[in-house]
Write a protein that holds these residues in place. Structure first.
Motif, PDB file in Angstrom:
ATOM      1  N   MET A   1      32.404  35.319  34.867  1.00 26.29           N
ATOM      2  CA  MET A   1      33.360  34.199  34.862  1.00 26.29           C
ATOM      3  C   MET A   1      34.610  34.533  34.071  1.00 26.29           C
ATOM      4  SD  MET A   1      31.131  30.714  35.155  1.00 26.29           S
ATOM      5  CE  MET A   1      30.940  30.470  33.451  1.00 26.29           C
ATOM      6  N   LEU A   2      34.450  35.100  32.883  1.00 24.55           N
ATOM      7  CA  LEU A   2      35.618  35.444  32.070  1.00 24.55           C
ATOM      8  C   LEU A   2      36.512  36.460  32.780  1.00 24.55           C
ATOM      9  CD1 LEU A   2      34.038  35.690  28.501  1.00 24.55           C
ATOM     10  CD2 LEU A   2      35.688  33.973  29.307  1.00 24.55           C
ATOM     11  N   LEU A   3      35.883  37.467  33.378  1.00 26.34           N
ATOM     12  CA  LEU A   3      36.652  38.497  34.072  1.00 26.34           C
ATOM     13  C   LEU A   3      37.419  37.909  35.257  1.00 26.34           C
ATOM     14  CD1 LEU A   3      37.271  41.522  34.002  1.00 26.34           C
ATOM     15  CD2 LEU A   3      35.336  41.861  35.539  1.00 26.34           C
ATOM     16  N   SER A   4      36.804  36.990  35.977  1.00 25.78           N
ATOM     17  CA  SER A   4      37.473  36.417  37.150  1.00 25.78           C
ATOM     18  C   SER A   4      38.694  35.591  36.767  1.00 25.78           C
ATOM     19  CB  SER A   4      36.499  35.556  37.963  1.00 25.78           C
ATOM     20  OG  SER A   4      36.180  34.370  37.269  1.00 25.78           O
ATOM     21  N   MET A   5      38.684  34.979  35.602  1.00 23.99           N
ATOM     22  CA  MET A   5      39.790  34.105  35.184  1.00 23.99           C
ATOM     23  C   MET A   5      40.763  34.788  34.226  1.00 23.99           C
ATOM     24  SD  MET A   5      37.874  30.455  34.715  1.00 23.99           S
ATOM     25  CE  MET A   5      36.539  31.037  33.706  1.00 23.99           C
ATOM     26  N   SER A   6      40.508  36.038  33.890  1.00 24.03           N
ATOM     27  CA  SER A   6      41.299  36.713  32.863  1.00 24.03           C
ATOM     28  C   SER A   6      42.669  37.147  33.353  1.00 24.03           C
ATOM     29  CB  SER A   6      40.548  37.938  32.339  1.00 24.03           C
ATOM     30  OG  SER A   6      40.431  38.917  33.351  1.00 24.03           O
ATOM     31  N   SER A   7      43.600  37.148  32.428  1.00 24.10           N
ATOM     32  CA  SER A   7      44.920  37.726  32.689  1.00 24.10           C
ATOM     33  C   SER A   7      44.781  39.240  32.559  1.00 24.10           C
ATOM     34  CB  SER A   7      45.923  37.204  31.664  1.00 24.10           C
ATOM     35  OG  SER A   7      45.540  37.624  30.367  1.00 24.10           O
ATOM     36  N   ASP A   8      45.809  39.964  32.954  1.00 26.21           N
ATOM     37  CA  ASP A   8      45.754  41.423  32.859  1.00 26.21           C
ATOM     38  C   ASP A   8      45.485  41.892  31.437  1.00 26.21           C
ATOM     39  OD1 ASP A   8      46.192  41.646  35.558  1.00 26.21           O
ATOM     40  OD2 ASP A   8      48.337  42.036  35.369  1.00 26.21           O
ATOM     41  N   SER A   9      46.107  41.244  30.455  1.00 23.59           N
ATOM     42  CA  SER A   9      45.938  41.681  29.065  1.00 23.59           C
ATOM     43  C   SER A   9      44.523  41.413  28.557  1.00 23.59           C
ATOM     44  CB  SER A   9      46.961  41.002  28.154  1.00 23.59           C
ATOM     45  OG  SER A   9      46.845  39.595  28.221  1.00 23.59           O
ATOM     46  N   ASP A  10      43.913  40.296  28.956  1.00 25.79           N
ATOM     47  CA  ASP A  10      42.543  39.993  28.533  1.00 25.79           C
ATOM     48  C   ASP A  10      41.508  40.783  29.325  1.00 25.79           C
ATOM     49  OD1 ASP A  10      43.396  38.184  26.634  1.00 25.79           O
ATOM     50  OD2 ASP A  10      43.198  36.453  27.974  1.00 25.79           O
ATOM     51  N   GLU A  11      41.850  41.132  30.565  1.00 27.32           N
ATOM     52  CA  GLU A  11      40.888  41.816  31.429  1.00 27.32           C
ATOM     53  C   GLU A  11      40.374  43.111  30.806  1.00 27.32           C
ATOM     54  OE1 GLU A  11      40.622  43.960  35.777  1.00 27.32           O
ATOM     55  OE2 GLU A  11      42.046  42.314  35.527  1.00 27.32           O
TER      56      GLU A  11
END
Length: 147
Positions: free
Chosen positions: A12-22
């Protein structure tokens, strides 16, 4: 921030992450033993969504070309798809379209819990609505199944 990530939380986190958070999420997940992939699909036909995810899963070696593993992936995708469709399975035949990020995560349900075997999680996140720009809304669905 991300001390211990379960398989579903990673997806879930990966699917909603921005490029910097990914990158941060991906590195933490891989350090905990998860295999991760993030892709994109847009369609008015559910079979195209399923096919895109299955193709990515095979290409990235999440599953082998054997029935049991394909079946596990199918059920994880189906659960996620039911979530984005809110139980009303169908896109194009009811004039709905979807633009989705999908993530595939493989590993144990909890970090380091190898006794429980391998699981696969699929998340679909994005927009769904009438095939008219501006008539869509956010959706998310998660499916987890043993491999």
């Amino acid at each position: 921030m991300f001390e211990s990530l379960s398989i579903g939380k990673v997806a879930m986190l990966l699917s909603m992450s921005s490029d910097s958070d990914e990158e941060l999420i991906r590195n933490k997940a891989e350090a905990q033993g998860y295999k991760v992939f993030k892709g994109f699909v847009g369609a008015m036909d559910s079979s195209k969504i399923f096919a895109s995810i299955e193709t990515a899963a095979k290409r990235e070696k999440f599953i082998k070309n054997i029935y049991r593993e394909e079946h596990s992936l199918y059920h994880a995708v189906l659960e996620a798809y039911e979530g984005v469709c809110r139980g009303q399975i169908g896109l194009g035949n009811v004039l709905r379209t979807a633009g989705l990020v999908f993530t595939i995560v493989k590993g144990s349900r909890l970090p380091g819990d190898v006794k429980d075997g391998s699981w696969i999680a699929v998340v679909l996140y994005g927009n769904m609505g009438a095939p008219v720009k501006g008539y869509e809304h956010e959706v998310i669905g998660l499916g987890i199944y043993p491999v």
